[in-house]
Design a protein around this motif. Structure first.
Motif, PDB file in Angstrom:
ATOM      1  N   GLY A 147       0.805  -1.222   0.000  1.00 52.24           N
ATOM      2  CA  GLY A 147       0.000   0.000   0.000  1.00 52.24           C
ATOM      3  C   GLY A 147       0.829   1.259   0.000  1.00 52.24           C
ATOM      4  N   THR A 188       2.510   1.918  -3.387  1.00 50.07           N
ATOM      5  CA  THR A 188       1.608   2.564  -4.345  1.00 50.07           C
ATOM      6  C   THR A 188       1.505   4.049  -4.051  1.00 50.07           C
ATOM      7  N   ILE A 230      -1.171   3.575   1.736  1.00 42.07           N
ATOM      8  CA  ILE A 230      -2.590   3.216   1.705  1.00 42.07           C
ATOM      9  C   ILE A 230      -2.759   1.992   2.595  1.00 42.07           C
ATOM     10  N   HIS A 265      -3.959  -1.382   4.384  1.00 45.40           N
ATOM     11  CA  HIS A 265      -4.552  -2.668   3.999  1.00 45.40           C
ATOM     12  C   HIS A 265      -5.740  -2.929   4.929  1.00 45.40           C
ATOM     13  N   LEU A 278      -7.695   1.086   1.807  1.00 45.82           N
ATOM     14  CA  LEU A 278      -8.401   0.237   0.850  1.00 45.82           C
ATOM     15  C   LEU A 278      -9.083  -0.876   1.625  1.00 45.82           C
ATOM     16  N   PHE A 334      -3.964  -2.412  -5.469  1.00 47.62           N
ATOM     17  CA  PHE A 334      -4.111  -0.973  -5.224  1.00 47.62           C
ATOM     18  C   PHE A 334      -4.178  -0.158  -6.513  1.00 47.62           C
ATOM     19  N   SER A 382      -6.953   2.378  -7.249  1.00 49.37           N
ATOM     20  CA  SER A 382      -7.085   3.518  -6.342  1.00 49.37           C
ATOM     21  C   SER A 382      -6.215   4.699  -6.752  1.00 49.37           C
TER      22      SER A 382
END
Length: 259
Positions: A19, A22, A99, A101, A133, A142, A145
């Motif tokens: 995450g 990304t 981001i 998990h 997410l 991901f 997103s």
């Protein structure tokens, strides 16, 4: 050329989590970035800080790349504090966390290390966003997103945030083509019906695993839970002033005189 915004990136799943990788990729297209993230998973850490042991920072990049990256032995809030006080040479223009998990919607925001990192930045007067997410798998996808994260970040950089607030953004686990859009929401009223799975180790000593079921008690169609269940990304502005202002008048009717 206009100066690029300086963006501090952190998370609670650890510096190697997909995450945050990304998020780094997306933020690298927007501004100058510095990453300070935990060296191990810190999910559920909330706003804990390290006060009874030492903290360590290790630089992960050799200086030949286009950004600096540091792993920290502390909590997400520690990462933000150290990033601001010890690593950056000026206050960042933005802090983004995630981001994550898994969902941080509704009551989950209270326990979230992801959101606590964003709140820590907000306390310092830095616009901040926590991204999550709704997929707990380490191998979560991901990719869908990316464009939504970029859109939200660019709006925050352009318009700013109301003082004393940060954004809690949750993204449904759907392909991009099935995401209907972005909704500004309120936090749904919900809780966890918790249980403890009690077991014994080989020496006969009891130990416990926390388990539970998330229960949404809110049927409003203006909540983050409704948005996520109906294919929307939820954006909830949250505040770190925990004063229950609506309760002050009631408390002022009490008699606090000593007996």
């Amino acid at each position: 050329m206009p100066k690029k915004p300086l963006i501090l990136i952190t998370n609670d799943d650890g510096i190697t989590a997909p995450g945050i990788r990304t998020l780094i990729d997306v933020m690298n297209t927007i501004g100058d970035i510095v990453v300070v993230a935990p060296d191990s998973p810190q999910s559920g850490a909330g706003h804990a800080i390290t006060i009874n042991s030492t903290l360590h920072i290790d630089k992960m990049t050799d200086g030949t790349g286009d950004y600096e990256e540091y792993s920290c032995s502390g909590t997400p809030a520690d990462c933000v504090k150290l990033g601001i006080r010890e690593i950056l040479d000026r206050k960042p223009d933005l802090c983004v966390s995630g981001i994550n998990h898994g969902s941080n919607s509704s009551i989950n925001v209270i326990y979230s290390g992801t959101m606590s990192a964003a709140i820590e930045a907000g306390i310092e007067g830095i616009p901040a966003i926590g991204f999550s997410l709704c997929d707990y798998n380490w191998g979560a996808n991901f990719e869908h997103s990316r464009s939504f994260v970029k859109t939200i970040v660019e709006n925050v950089l352009k318009h700013g945030l109301v003082d004393g607030t940060v954004l809690n953004v949750n993204i449904p686990n759907l392909d991009k083509k099935h995401i209907k859009g972005i909704k500004v929401c309120r936090q749904a009223k919900a809780n966890w019906e918790e249980e403890f799975d009690k077991r014994q180790n080989p020496y006969g000593k009891d130990y416990y695993w926390l388990t539970g079921k998330f229960v949404n008690l809110d049927h409003g169609e203006d909540t983050d839970e409704w948005a996520l269940s109906n294919g929307y990304i939820s954006v909830v502005p949250i505040q770190f002033d925990l004063t229950a202002h609506h309760s002050i008048q009631h408390l002022n009717t009490w008699n606090f005189n000593e007996k």
